[in-house]
Design an enzyme around this catalytic site. Structure first.
Site, PDB file in Angstrom:
ATOM      1  N   GLY A 201       0.924  -1.316  -0.029  1.00  0.00           N
ATOM      2  CA  GLY A 201       0.456  -0.175   0.246  1.00  0.00           C
ATOM      3  C   GLY A 201       0.269   1.069   0.059  1.00  0.00           C
ATOM      4  N   VAL A 206      -0.503   3.464   5.039  1.00  0.00           N
ATOM      5  CA  VAL A 206      -0.173   2.367   5.230  1.00  0.00           C
ATOM      6  C   VAL A 206       0.944   2.708   6.344  1.00  0.00           C
ATOM      7  CG1 VAL A 206       0.763  -0.682   5.208  1.00  0.00           C
ATOM      8  CG2 VAL A 206      -1.111   0.266   4.118  1.00  0.00           C
ATOM      9  N   GLY A 207       1.795   3.499   6.100  1.00  0.00           N
ATOM     10  CA  GLY A 207       3.355   3.861   6.460  1.00  0.00           C
ATOM     11  C   GLY A 207       2.778   4.611   7.703  1.00  0.00           C
ATOM     12  N   GLU A 245      17.421   5.848   7.379  1.00  0.00           N
ATOM     13  CA  GLU A 245      18.273   5.932   5.994  1.00  0.00           C
ATOM     14  C   GLU A 245      18.048   6.579   4.562  1.00  0.00           C
ATOM     15  OE1 GLU A 245      20.643   5.440   3.240  1.00  0.00           O
ATOM     16  OE2 GLU A 245      19.877   3.553   3.038  1.00  0.00           O
ATOM     17  N   CYS A 279      21.397   5.595  -2.999  1.00  0.00           N
ATOM     18  CA  CYS A 279      21.898   6.985  -1.753  1.00  0.00           C
ATOM     19  C   CYS A 279      23.358   6.636  -1.497  1.00  0.00           C
ATOM     20  CB  CYS A 279      21.127   6.335  -0.923  1.00  0.00           C
ATOM     21  SG  CYS A 279      21.538   4.365  -0.283  1.00  0.00           S
TER      22      CYS A 279
HETATM   23  P1  NDP Z   1       9.871   7.839  -0.014  1.00  0.00           P
HETATM   24  O1  NDP Z   1      10.458   8.150   0.902  1.00  0.00           O
HETATM   25  O2  NDP Z   1       8.164   8.676  -0.813  1.00  0.00           O
HETATM   26  O3  NDP Z   1       9.667   6.299  -0.008  1.00  0.00           O
HETATM   27  C1  NDP Z   1      10.362   4.960   0.331  1.00  0.00           C
HETATM   28  C2  NDP Z   1       8.917   4.734   1.448  1.00  0.00           C
HETATM   29  O4  NDP Z   1       8.356   5.509   2.085  1.00  0.00           O
HETATM   30  C3  NDP Z   1       8.278   3.994   0.348  1.00  0.00           C
HETATM   31  O5  NDP Z   1       7.122   2.904   0.969  1.00  0.00           O
HETATM   32  C4  NDP Z   1       6.981   4.567   0.780  1.00  0.00           C
HETATM   33  O6  NDP Z   1       5.675   4.320   0.487  1.00  0.00           O
HETATM   34  C5  NDP Z   1       7.049   4.754   2.027  1.00  0.00           C
HETATM   35  N1  NDP Z   1       6.491   6.459   2.185  1.00  0.00           N
HETATM   36  C6  NDP Z   1       6.344   7.726   2.009  1.00  0.00           C
HETATM   37  N2  NDP Z   1       5.980   8.147   2.704  1.00  0.00           N
HETATM   38  C7  NDP Z   1       5.504   7.982   3.661  1.00  0.00           C
HETATM   39  C8  NDP Z   1       5.106   8.583   5.191  1.00  0.00           C
HETATM   40  N3  NDP Z   1       4.289   9.309   5.341  1.00  0.00           N
HETATM   41  N4  NDP Z   1       5.183   7.197   6.143  1.00  0.00           N
HETATM   42  C9  NDP Z   1       5.435   6.551   5.971  1.00  0.00           C
HETATM   43  N5  NDP Z   1       5.920   5.613   4.882  1.00  0.00           N
HETATM   44  C10 NDP Z   1       5.789   6.820   3.788  1.00  0.00           C
HETATM   45  O7  NDP Z   1      10.757   7.724  -2.069  1.00  0.00           O
HETATM   46  P2  NDP Z   1      10.082   8.329  -3.307  1.00  0.00           P
HETATM   47  O8  NDP Z   1       9.844   6.795  -3.225  1.00  0.00           O
HETATM   48  O9  NDP Z   1       9.463   8.971  -3.223  1.00  0.00           O
HETATM   49  O10 NDP Z   1      11.608   9.077  -3.748  1.00  0.00           O
HETATM   50  C11 NDP Z   1      11.723  10.581  -3.556  1.00  0.00           C
HETATM   51  C12 NDP Z   1      12.894  10.569  -3.455  1.00  0.00           C
HETATM   52  O11 NDP Z   1      13.460   9.905  -2.223  1.00  0.00           O
HETATM   53  C13 NDP Z   1      14.218   9.766  -4.432  1.00  0.00           C
HETATM   54  O12 NDP Z   1      14.464  10.696  -5.308  1.00  0.00           O
HETATM   55  C14 NDP Z   1      15.167   9.636  -3.391  1.00  0.00           C
HETATM   56  O13 NDP Z   1      15.492  10.722  -3.405  1.00  0.00           O
HETATM   57  C15 NDP Z   1      14.946   9.315  -2.159  1.00  0.00           C
HETATM   58  N6  NDP Z   1      15.323   7.610  -2.071  1.00  0.00           N
HETATM   59  C16 NDP Z   1      15.815   7.495  -0.879  1.00  0.00           C
HETATM   60  C17 NDP Z   1      16.352   6.306  -0.915  1.00  0.00           C
HETATM   61  C18 NDP Z   1      17.466   6.164  -0.471  1.00  0.00           C
HETATM   62  O14 NDP Z   1      17.885   5.189  -0.805  1.00  0.00           O
HETATM   63  N7  NDP Z   1      18.048   6.845   0.473  1.00  0.00           N
HETATM   64  C19 NDP Z   1      15.366   5.358  -2.024  1.00  0.00           C
HETATM   65  C20 NDP Z   1      14.647   5.529  -2.249  1.00  0.00           C
HETATM   66  C21 NDP Z   1      14.108   6.817  -2.486  1.00  0.00           C
HETATM   67  P3  NDP Z   1       4.513   4.567  -1.499  1.00  0.00           P
HETATM   68  O15 NDP Z   1       5.116   3.131  -1.580  1.00  0.00           O
HETATM   69  O16 NDP Z   1       4.109   5.266  -1.037  1.00  0.00           O
HETATM   70  O17 NDP Z   1       5.977   4.903  -2.135  1.00  0.00           O
END
Ligand code: NDP
Length: 478
Positions: A201, A206-207, A245, A279
């Site tokens: 989700g 869900v988060g 992270e 990252c």
């Molecule tokens: P997000 O941080 O939005 O997503 C990572 C996870 O967190 C997903 O499972 C997401 O769910 C969940 N999530 C998002 N918002 C919330 C919340 N408010 N509460 C709880 N869980 C949440 O990353 P994005 O996919 O939007 O990527 C955007 C940017 O993030 C990238 O461009 C990059 O800069 C950075 N990023 C960094 C990473 C790393 O390894 N440090 C990995 C991925 C992204 P959902 O399924 O809805 O997306």
């Protein structure tokens, strides 16, 4: 078409409480590749309750029982590696050789490492007449991103299992398939009911339900700074531990005595792995100013060797994960051009011959200044910035002049000089001349987050220290 319409809760595949689905898009074709069920707060609550119930027993399980389970998971994971690799290629666009290679190997590597650590891990330690016990923290919410989907799941689930925690995994909507197969692996290996649960989700539903849930003791999150901060705020009222992270803008310092062309070529092709969606990528390449021309030539050649195309074919780089990531990367490339950096390779738009799919040109900017936007912000795409330095002190000053502090790289001919530079870099993880180690703690400082994953330090994330004062050890058996 894949259809994953059930969640894994309390040892069973169950229907969502509220029927809602979402389409998953293949980034290489822009076509729908499948459908997943989207969880609600009520589904998350059910999973938390199952994990809470299971914690009573799993927290008391023996080392032997946990080892046997993890070895059974290892056998099952190995058996399904090819399937998991194919799922990764389909969901986030990693070329088949990478999805079925390094992506799945990272999962296997973390599992094998966790098994070895568990064999000898000290859960208890007597100090004078105080016994310190390291107890599992409880119910853990594991929220993972799409960029290295199996790595991110493995690095959280295995230490949580090994330390006696129970958990709910919330995989990313963009990469839900490999997580589904991972849950099937755990089920087939015989994970006790409620110890591992998975609800697909959105992060916002869900988060949020998981991070705010009073019965969740800890959240381990990998992803964006924005979501990390939201999770921390939402977790605060229940005073749970939050491990984050987050992103990075890591410096890759090539010292003057290094073989410049070979090192720049390695750093350039390294940046393009996984379409730059890493990252810890060395996205700021620091070279001596006097050797900028040499570095530009080497980077241009290396970028030209990075072929881009169908992840099912024999290309080095596939697409980036989604339309929104594509647009964001295009925006940054344009910013780099507008800021006056030298465009050495790549640029805006798709590579020639590709009209569909979220493909980005392997892009290199040179003569970047560290105060430019492309030198400071995480692009999360195949975009390398080459920055010139005057001397070692200047290189270190540039490397440390960042809001982030995740990774760093130092390459040079003199190991002592490399060590000295690495010691002065303010990040959590630094690779010297390509060093790699599954046992080395991985994590950042500053805006790159807190906590440490991987290896033994990854276990400590899931443990609480308890002090038993006035402890009298049991008399040895006669
Ligand atoms: P997000 O941080 O939005 O997503 C990572 C996870 O967190 C997903 O499972 C997401 O769910 C969940 N999530 C998002 N918002 C919330 C919340 N408010 N509460 C709880 N869980 C949440 O990353 P994005 O996919 O939007 O990527 C955007 C940017 O993030 C990238 O461009 C990059 O800069 C950075 N990023 C960094 C990473 C790393 O390894 N440090 C990995 C991925 C992204 P959902 O399924 O809805 O997306």
């Amino acid at each position: 078409m894949r259809e994953y319409l059930k969640f894994y809760i309390d040892g069973k595949w169950v229907n969502p409480l509220e029927p809602k689905t979402s389409e998953v898009i293949n980034p290489a074709t822009e076509q729908v590749s499948g459908r997943i069920a989207m969880g609600s707060a009520a589904d998350a609550d059910l999973a938390v309750k199952a994990a809470r119930k299971a914690f009573t027993r799993w927290s008391q399980s023996s080392r032997k029982e946990r080892l046997e389970l993890m070895q059974a998971i290892q056998a099952e994971y190995d058996r399904r590696q090819a399937e998991i690799g194919a799922a990764i290629t389909e969901e986030m666009g990693a070329p088949a050789a990478l999805g079925g290679g390094f992506h799945v190997q990272l999962g296997a590597g973390h599992l094998a490492t966790a098994i070895e650590i568990l064999k000898d891990f000290k859960f208890e330690e007597l100090r004078g007449n105080t016994l310190l016990t390291r107890d599992p923290i409880g119910v853990c919410a594991l929220i993972t991103p799409w960029n290295w989907p199996m790595n991110q799941i493995a690095v959280k689930v295995f230490p949580a299992l090994a330390t006696g925690c129970t958990m709910i995994l919330k995989p990313p909507q963009l990469a839900p398939y490999s997580a589904q197969l991972f849950a099937e692996v755990l089920h087939a290996a015989g994970v006790p009911a409620g110890v591992f649960n998975m609800v697909q989700g959105s992060g916002s539903v869900v988060g949020t339900a998981l991070s705010g849930h009073p019965e969740v003791d800890m959240v381990s999150f990998t992803g964006s700074e924005f979501a990390g901060v939201e999770i921390a705020k939402n977790s605060a009222p229940s005073v749970k531990r939050v491990c984050q992270e987050l992103g990075g803008k890591s410096a890759f310092i090539v010292l003057d005595d290094a073989a410049m062309a070979a090192n720049v070529a390695g750093a350039t092709s390294g940046m393009m792995i996984n379409s730059g969606q890493t990252c810890s990528a060395g996205s700021r390449l620091l070279v001596p100013k006097a050797r900028m021309a040499e570095a530009i030539e080497a980077a241009r050649k290396a970028a030209a060797d990075v072929t881009v195309g169908d992840p099912g074919g024999n290309f080095v780089m596939g697409p980036v994960v989604s339309k929104s990531q594509y647009n964001e990367i295009q925006r940054y490339i344009q910013i780099g051009i507008d800021e006056g950096a030298t465009l050495v390779a790549g640029g805006t738009d798709r590579p020639a011959g590709l009209s569909k799919g979220w493909y980005v040109k392997p892009t290199v900017f040179a003569n970047v200044r560290n105060d430019m936007k492309i030198g400071r912000e995480e692009v999360f795409g195949p975009v390398l910035c080459i920055i010139g330095y005057d001397d070692i002190d200047h290189a270190i000053e540039i490397a440390n002049d960042s809001e982030f502090g995740l990774a760093g790289y130092v390459n040079g001919a003199d190991p002592e000089a490399c060590n000295a530079v690495a010691r002065r870099m303010r990040t959590g993880w630094i690779s010297i001349n390509g060093g790699f180690d599954f046992n080395a703690p991985f994590g950042g400082i500053k805006k790159s987050g807190n906590g440490r994953e991987w290896g033994e330090f990854g276990f400590h994330e899931y443990l609480e220290t308890k002090s038993l004062l006035g402890f009298v050890p049991a008399a040895p058996q006669q």
